[in-house]
Design a protein around this motif. Sequence first.
Motif, short mmCIF file in Angstrom:
data_model
loop_
_atom_site.label_atom_id
_atom_site.label_comp_id
_atom_site.label_asym_id
_atom_site.label_seq_id
_atom_site.Cartn_x
_atom_site.Cartn_y
_atom_site.Cartn_z
N UNK A 85 0.83 -1.21 0.00
CA UNK A 85 0.00 0.00 0.00
C UNK A 85 0.86 1.26 0.00
N UNK A 86 2.03 1.18 0.60
CA UNK A 86 2.93 2.34 0.61
C UNK A 86 3.26 2.79 -0.81
N UNK A 90 2.55 6.63 -1.98
CA UNK A 90 3.74 7.46 -2.18
C UNK A 90 4.37 7.14 -3.53
N UNK A 91 4.73 8.17 -4.27
CA UNK A 91 5.51 7.94 -5.49
C UNK A 91 6.95 7.63 -5.08
N UNK A 92 7.73 7.13 -6.01
CA UNK A 92 9.15 6.86 -5.73
C UNK A 92 9.86 8.14 -5.27
N UNK A 97 12.22 11.56 -1.01
CA UNK A 97 12.29 12.87 -0.36
C UNK A 97 11.87 12.85 1.11
N UNK A 98 10.99 11.94 1.50
CA UNK A 98 10.37 12.02 2.82
C UNK A 98 10.74 10.92 3.81
N UNK A 99 11.25 9.81 3.33
CA UNK A 99 11.42 8.65 4.21
C UNK A 99 12.31 8.92 5.43
N UNK A 146 0.28 9.78 4.61
CA UNK A 146 0.63 10.02 3.21
C UNK A 146 1.59 11.20 3.15
N UNK A 147 2.05 11.60 1.96
CA UNK A 147 3.03 12.68 1.88
C UNK A 147 2.60 13.96 2.60
#
Length: 170
Positions: A85-86, A90-92, A97-99, A146-147
């Motif tokens: 689901x991740x 989330x896009x690649x 950018x966020x992980x 989410x982002x």
Amino acid sequence: VFKSLWTKAGADEIKLKSKIITTTIRCPGNDVLKATLKTENMYSRHITKYLLIQQELLSNKSKGYDNAIGSYTTEHVLPQSLNGQWAIDFTNQEHKDLVHTIGNLIPLSKKMNNKVGNSDWNDKRKSLKGSNWKLTQTFAQKKKWNPNHVQKRTNELIKWLVKEWPAING
């Protein structure tokens, strides 16, 4: 260095300045701090664990909670591996950018960290509700991750950090 100097200065901004500011040593201002926390890999920085524990301790103190911090790890809410689901949420590029940003990191016991692993958000949040960490329990009340949620939490943490430790450069 920062942790011990803050204590030695008695949390006094002026005393702290006199201990560390020289013509060759500068501390980052709020703009640099904000940019770093929004974009840099905070997972591998030692200061991250300190910031997470300080937020827990100060929050618990203000609410009259006991501290149950003990041994812990830093958990990536959005896992380091993008799958399931991740990969839909989330896009690649968003993942990249966020992980490792501060907004995606929470304190968690080693045992629970191993248990939640790369679980999707719905499964992970069920486990997080049982954490000994009050802030992690509160965090687990979020319906989605989410982002936008990562960025919002990052901004909330930045706001808290800037208020708790004001810039000492000027």
